[in-house]
Design an enzyme around this catalytic site. Structure first.
Site, mmCIF file in Angstrom:
data_model
loop_
_atom_site.group_PDB
_atom_site.id
_atom_site.type_symbol
_atom_site.label_atom_id
_atom_site.label_comp_id
_atom_site.label_asym_id
_atom_site.label_seq_id
_atom_site.Cartn_x
_atom_site.Cartn_y
_atom_site.Cartn_z
ATOM 1 N N ASN A 171 -10.445 8.170 6.704
ATOM 2 C CA ASN A 171 -9.358 7.536 7.454
ATOM 3 C C ASN A 171 -8.557 8.644 8.125
ATOM 4 O O ASN A 171 -7.772 9.334 7.480
ATOM 5 C CB ASN A 171 -8.486 6.712 6.494
ATOM 6 C CG ASN A 171 -7.348 6.012 7.212
ATOM 7 O OD1 ASN A 171 -7.281 6.002 8.444
ATOM 8 N ND2 ASN A 171 -6.438 5.431 6.445
ATOM 9 N N GLY A 205 -1.704 10.941 -0.227
ATOM 10 C CA GLY A 205 -1.016 12.006 0.503
ATOM 11 C C GLY A 205 -0.012 12.782 -0.308
ATOM 12 O O GLY A 205 0.747 13.585 0.227
ATOM 13 N N GLU A 259 -0.160 1.868 4.043
ATOM 14 C CA GLU A 259 0.781 2.210 5.116
ATOM 15 C C GLU A 259 1.050 1.002 6.010
ATOM 16 O O GLU A 259 2.164 0.831 6.517
ATOM 17 C CB GLU A 259 0.247 3.408 5.909
ATOM 18 C CG GLU A 259 0.352 4.692 5.103
ATOM 19 C CD GLU A 259 -0.725 5.721 5.373
ATOM 20 O OE1 GLU A 259 -0.819 6.658 4.559
ATOM 21 O OE2 GLU A 259 -1.481 5.579 6.365
ATOM 22 N N SER A 279 -5.738 11.055 -2.438
ATOM 23 C CA SER A 279 -5.836 12.511 -2.608
ATOM 24 C C SER A 279 -7.198 12.951 -3.155
ATOM 25 O O SER A 279 -7.283 13.797 -4.043
ATOM 26 C CB SER A 279 -4.690 13.029 -3.478
ATOM 27 O OG SER A 279 -3.436 12.770 -2.861
ATOM 28 N N LYS A 298 -6.232 8.352 10.188
ATOM 29 C CA LYS A 298 -4.834 7.934 10.389
ATOM 30 C C LYS A 298 -4.375 8.319 11.801
ATOM 31 O O LYS A 298 -5.172 8.293 12.740
ATOM 32 C CB LYS A 298 -3.946 8.497 9.277
ATOM 33 C CG LYS A 298 -4.465 8.124 7.879
ATOM 34 C CD LYS A 298 -3.499 8.420 6.774
ATOM 35 C CE LYS A 298 -4.118 8.014 5.430
ATOM 36 N NZ LYS A 298 -3.172 8.236 4.310
ATOM 37 N N HIS A 355 -4.299 -1.454 4.466
ATOM 38 C CA HIS A 355 -3.943 -0.128 3.961
ATOM 39 C C HIS A 355 -2.470 -0.115 3.558
ATOM 40 O O HIS A 355 -1.641 -0.783 4.159
ATOM 41 C CB HIS A 355 -4.211 0.940 5.032
ATOM 42 C CG HIS A 355 -4.135 2.334 4.490
ATOM 43 N ND1 HIS A 355 -2.941 2.980 4.300
ATOM 44 C CD2 HIS A 355 -5.103 3.187 4.064
ATOM 45 C CE1 HIS A 355 -3.176 4.185 3.784
ATOM 46 N NE2 HIS A 355 -4.482 4.327 3.627
ATOM 47 N N GLU A 366 -6.531 2.002 -3.791
ATOM 48 C CA GLU A 366 -5.735 3.188 -3.467
ATOM 49 C C GLU A 366 -4.372 3.082 -4.141
ATOM 50 O O GLU A 366 -3.475 2.395 -3.638
ATOM 51 C CB GLU A 366 -5.541 3.292 -1.952
ATOM 52 C CG GLU A 366 -6.839 3.431 -1.172
ATOM 53 C CD GLU A 366 -6.597 4.012 0.209
ATOM 54 O OE1 GLU A 366 -7.113 5.091 0.477
ATOM 55 O OE2 GLU A 366 -5.870 3.392 0.994
#
Length: 248
Positions: free
Chosen positions: A11, A171, A97, A211, A13, A95, A165
């Site tokens: 991904n 991150g 985010e 991560s 992003k 996702h 996730e």
């Protein structure tokens, strides 16, 4: 029971430009990638055509989001039909985010999943708990509820990959231990077995995201219910090749 094909998604992003992504694409195209692993790269919308035109055909491309209808007055959105028209076969939906930065609800994500599948796009459907939910002991409750909404909108599971996730590990440099990842994946597969079917439980691929690096990927890949990865930052680096080859 057929073995589940290992799946590694990158991904990207909102990162990269034609120069840096072009260099990454060259690295991927010339790398020795494990034949038994399915690889898909999630490019920014504006670079989907660039990625598909330049990546080796053995590497798939995913959009990072789409809307729930085919066309119309929805400024800034893209539809599954447009994604397919660019030769793209996958989309990442749900996702964290999208959920937590852009406020997408479970209901909207479910509608997007249904519409993407109706248009023959493969869906990488993301689920996962926030740190406060893990600390409150509600990880399973959160993950099952998110999966239920996705499941309610899926008719053909062969086109769906689930990505677990844990939001606290995305991150942040914090990674769930291989044991933590396996525990959630195993419980999620048992939930699928109880609530959907044995066939889906045995065949659906459950990816780990959060991560993942070249350093930790082999140990994570060795867990029996971890069927691959959805990789963020490391997918923009040469070590992505090591992650793809985690099961080699």
């Amino acid at each position: 029971m057929a073995a589940r094909t290992f799946f590694v998604g990158g991904n990207w992003k909102m990162n990269g430009d034609k120069k840096s992504l072009g260099d990454l694409i060259t690295t991927l195209n010339t790398a020795a990638l494990h034949d038994g692993t399915e690889v898909v790269c999630g490019a920014p919308t504006i670079y989907l055509d660039f990625a598909r035109s330049n990546l080796d055909p053995r590497i798939g491309v995913a959009a990072q989001n789409c809307y729930k209808v085919a066309k119309g007055a929805f400024t800034g959105e893209i539809s599954p039909a447009m994604i397919k028209d660019c030769g793209i076969d996958w989309v990442i939906l749900g996702h964290s985010e999208r959920r937590h930065v852009f406020g997408e609800s479970d209901e909207l994500i479910g509608q997007k999943v249904a519409h993407a599948l109706e248009n023959d796009l493969g869906v990488i459907a993301c689920i996962g708990e926030k740190l406060e939910e893990r600390e409150a002991g509600t990880t399973e409750e959160v993950v099952y509820a998110q999966t239920q909404v996705i499941a309610d909108n899926v008719k053909d599971w062969s086109k769906v990959v689930l990505a677990y996730e844990p939001v606290w590990a995305i991150g942040t440099g914090k990674t769930a231990t291989p044991e933590q990842a396996q525990e959630v994946h195993e419980k999620l597969r048992a939930w699928i077995r109880a609530n959907i079917s044995d066939d889906v439980a045995d065949s659906v691929r459950i990816l780990y995201g959060g991560s993942v690096t070249g350093a930790n990927c082999k140990e994570l890949a060795g867990q029996p219910d971890v069927d691959g990865f959805l990789v963020g930052g490391a997918s923009l680096k040469p070590e992505f090749v090591d992650i793809i080859n985690a099961r080699a």
